[in-house]
Write a protein that holds these residues in place. Structure first.
Motif, short mmCIF file in Angstrom:
data_model
loop_
_atom_site.label_atom_id
_atom_site.label_comp_id
_atom_site.label_asym_id
_atom_site.label_seq_id
_atom_site.Cartn_x
_atom_site.Cartn_y
_atom_site.Cartn_z
N GLU A 86 -34.31 -3.10 -8.18
CA GLU A 86 -34.03 -4.26 -9.01
C GLU A 86 -35.03 -4.40 -10.16
O GLU A 86 -36.17 -3.98 -10.05
N ASN A 87 -34.56 -5.01 -11.24
CA ASN A 87 -35.43 -5.38 -12.35
C ASN A 87 -36.05 -6.75 -12.15
O ASN A 87 -37.17 -7.00 -12.59
N LEU A 88 -35.28 -7.66 -11.52
CA LEU A 88 -35.71 -9.04 -11.35
C LEU A 88 -35.69 -9.41 -9.88
O LEU A 88 -34.74 -9.09 -9.15
N SER A 89 -36.74 -10.10 -9.44
CA SER A 89 -36.87 -10.53 -8.05
C SER A 89 -37.26 -12.00 -8.04
O SER A 89 -38.23 -12.39 -8.72
N THR A 90 -36.52 -12.80 -7.27
CA THR A 90 -36.81 -14.23 -7.17
C THR A 90 -36.58 -14.69 -5.74
O THR A 90 -35.98 -13.99 -4.93
N THR A 91 -37.03 -15.89 -5.45
CA THR A 91 -36.59 -16.61 -4.26
C THR A 91 -35.87 -17.87 -4.74
O THR A 91 -36.21 -18.45 -5.77
N GLY A 92 -34.86 -18.26 -3.97
CA GLY A 92 -34.09 -19.46 -4.31
C GLY A 92 -32.76 -19.18 -4.96
O GLY A 92 -31.89 -20.05 -4.99
N LEU A 93 -32.58 -18.00 -5.51
CA LEU A 93 -31.30 -17.58 -6.08
C LEU A 93 -30.69 -16.52 -5.17
O LEU A 93 -31.33 -15.50 -4.89
N THR A 94 -29.48 -16.74 -4.71
CA THR A 94 -28.77 -15.76 -3.89
C THR A 94 -27.32 -15.64 -4.37
O THR A 94 -26.88 -16.40 -5.23
N GLU A 95 -26.61 -14.72 -3.77
CA GLU A 95 -25.21 -14.51 -4.11
C GLU A 95 -24.36 -15.76 -3.88
O GLU A 95 -23.29 -15.92 -4.48
N ARG A 96 -24.80 -16.65 -3.01
CA ARG A 96 -24.02 -17.84 -2.68
C ARG A 96 -24.20 -18.99 -3.67
O ARG A 96 -23.34 -19.86 -3.77
N ASN A 97 -25.31 -19.00 -4.40
CA ASN A 97 -25.49 -20.10 -5.37
C ASN A 97 -25.57 -19.63 -6.82
O ASN A 97 -25.78 -20.44 -7.72
N VAL A 98 -25.38 -18.34 -7.05
CA VAL A 98 -25.26 -17.79 -8.39
C VAL A 98 -23.79 -17.45 -8.62
O VAL A 98 -23.13 -16.90 -7.73
N HIS A 99 -23.26 -17.78 -9.79
CA HIS A 99 -21.84 -17.61 -10.08
C HIS A 99 -21.63 -16.57 -11.18
O HIS A 99 -22.49 -16.38 -12.05
N ILE A 100 -20.47 -15.92 -11.11
CA ILE A 100 -20.07 -15.04 -12.21
C ILE A 100 -20.06 -15.88 -13.49
O ILE A 100 -19.51 -16.98 -13.53
N LEU A 162 -31.36 -21.72 -15.30
CA LEU A 162 -29.91 -21.79 -15.45
C LEU A 162 -29.57 -22.82 -16.52
O LEU A 162 -29.95 -23.99 -16.42
N VAL A 163 -28.84 -22.38 -17.56
CA VAL A 163 -28.52 -23.29 -18.66
C VAL A 163 -27.02 -23.53 -18.82
O VAL A 163 -26.62 -24.47 -19.50
N SER A 164 -26.18 -22.69 -18.20
CA SER A 164 -24.74 -22.88 -18.34
C SER A 164 -24.01 -22.24 -17.17
O SER A 164 -24.33 -21.11 -16.79
N ARG A 165 -23.04 -22.97 -16.62
CA ARG A 165 -22.16 -22.43 -15.56
C ARG A 165 -20.73 -22.49 -16.06
O ARG A 165 -20.23 -23.57 -16.39
N VAL A 166 -20.08 -21.33 -16.12
CA VAL A 166 -18.76 -21.27 -16.76
C VAL A 166 -17.64 -20.84 -15.82
O VAL A 166 -16.50 -20.68 -16.25
N SER A 167 -17.94 -20.64 -14.53
CA SER A 167 -16.88 -20.32 -13.57
C SER A 167 -17.20 -20.94 -12.22
O SER A 167 -18.34 -21.34 -11.96
N ASP A 168 -16.19 -21.01 -11.37
CA ASP A 168 -16.35 -21.54 -10.02
C ASP A 168 -16.49 -20.44 -8.98
O ASP A 168 -16.49 -20.72 -7.78
N ILE A 169 -16.59 -19.19 -9.42
CA ILE A 169 -16.61 -18.05 -8.50
C ILE A 169 -18.04 -17.58 -8.29
O ILE A 169 -18.69 -17.07 -9.21
N SER A 170 -18.56 -17.75 -7.07
CA SER A 170 -19.90 -17.27 -6.78
C SER A 170 -19.91 -15.74 -6.71
O SER A 170 -18.86 -15.10 -6.53
N VAL A 171 -21.09 -15.17 -6.82
CA VAL A 171 -21.21 -13.71 -6.66
C VAL A 171 -20.74 -13.30 -5.27
O VAL A 171 -20.06 -12.28 -5.10
N TYR A 172 -21.07 -14.10 -4.25
CA TYR A 172 -20.65 -13.80 -2.89
C TYR A 172 -19.13 -13.81 -2.79
O TYR A 172 -18.52 -12.92 -2.16
N GLN A 173 -18.49 -14.80 -3.39
CA GLN A 173 -17.03 -14.88 -3.35
C GLN A 173 -16.40 -13.70 -4.09
O GLN A 173 -15.40 -13.13 -3.64
N ALA A 174 -16.99 -13.32 -5.22
CA ALA A 174 -16.48 -12.17 -5.97
C ALA A 174 -16.53 -10.91 -5.13
O ALA A 174 -15.57 -10.12 -5.09
#
Length: 226
Positions: A86-100, A162-174
């Motif tokens: 990975e290029n970026l590593s964080t805690t608090g962001l996962t596939e379930r709360n990050v959206h496409i 996070l400055v903008s959310r433009v879909s309802d599809i999480s990465v996990y759902q995708a």
């Protein structure tokens, strides 16, 4: 919300018994240039399936490593950032709360989530686990990729915001729609409607809708066709 981030880049290396890879990355500090193709000093070995404008950055949640270490105690020492390249590593962001389509501000730049990271067979080799790529896919602990909406300077001491959310599809759902469900045209249409979805995923989903078939994953997951 703001998320402190650790940053990694790497160059292509040869691996006897496997194909060249840039998975081995090292931590960077200070100011870096982020271009439409990624961070300065970072490389991809096979640009046909890695990198490019829709896959300029790879993000992997740091908290997943503990779960992998528990599942594979013999390899526990390997499970720490940036072991999955990975290029970026964080805690608090996962596939379930990050959206496409999510747009994050980072330093002077804007980056947008485009797709889940599609695990490939090289991960099996690097971790010495014969089906690790399959397990990443099945658990949905895959991470995700970004395009660079606005290039510029980034700083390793500046958080992602996070400055903008433009879909309802999480990465996990995708990932679930693409990898876990049987053929479902309605779900493919739903994912295709997610603003920001990468061109490669758009192409794959449209092909499924036209053919009525799901492509074979075995070449990507094991390096061979079934």
């Amino acid at each position: 919300m703001r998320y402190p981030v650790q940053v990694y880049t790497g160059t292509i290396k040869d691996y006897p018994g496997s194909r060249p890879s840039a998975i081995a990355k090292y931590q960077r500090e200070g100011e870096l240039l982020l271009t439409p193709l990624g961070l300065e000093g970072d490389s991809q070995a096979e640009v046909g399936i890695h990198g490019g404008p829709d896959r300029a950055l790879c993000h992997y949640p740091r908290e997943h490593y503990e779960a992998w270490a528990q599942s594979f105690p013999e390899q526990a020492g390997l499970f720490a950032p940036p072991a999955l390249g990975e290029n970026l590593s964080t805690t608090g962001l996962t596939e379930r709360n990050v959206h496409i389509g999510d747009i994050f501000c980072w330093g002077d730049t804007l980056i947008q989530v485009t797709q889940p990271r599609s695990p490939c067979f090289k991960l099996n080799f690097h971790f010495g686990i014969s089906d690790f790529s399959r397990q990443i896919q099945e658990t949905g602990r895959c991470g995700w990729l970004y395009r660079v909406v606005s290039p510029g300077k980034v700083y390793t001491d500046k958080p992602l915001e996070l400055v903008s959310r433009v879909s309802d599809i999480s990465v996990y759902q995708a990932a679930a729609i693409a990898w876990h469900m049987p053929f479902d045209d309605e779900q493919y249409h739903l994912l295709l409607s997610a603003a920001g979805l990468s061109a490669s995923w758009t192409k794959t989903l449209q092909k499924r809708r036209l053919t009525g078939k799901i492509e074979d994953f075995s070449h990507r997951l094991w390096g061979k066709k079934s």
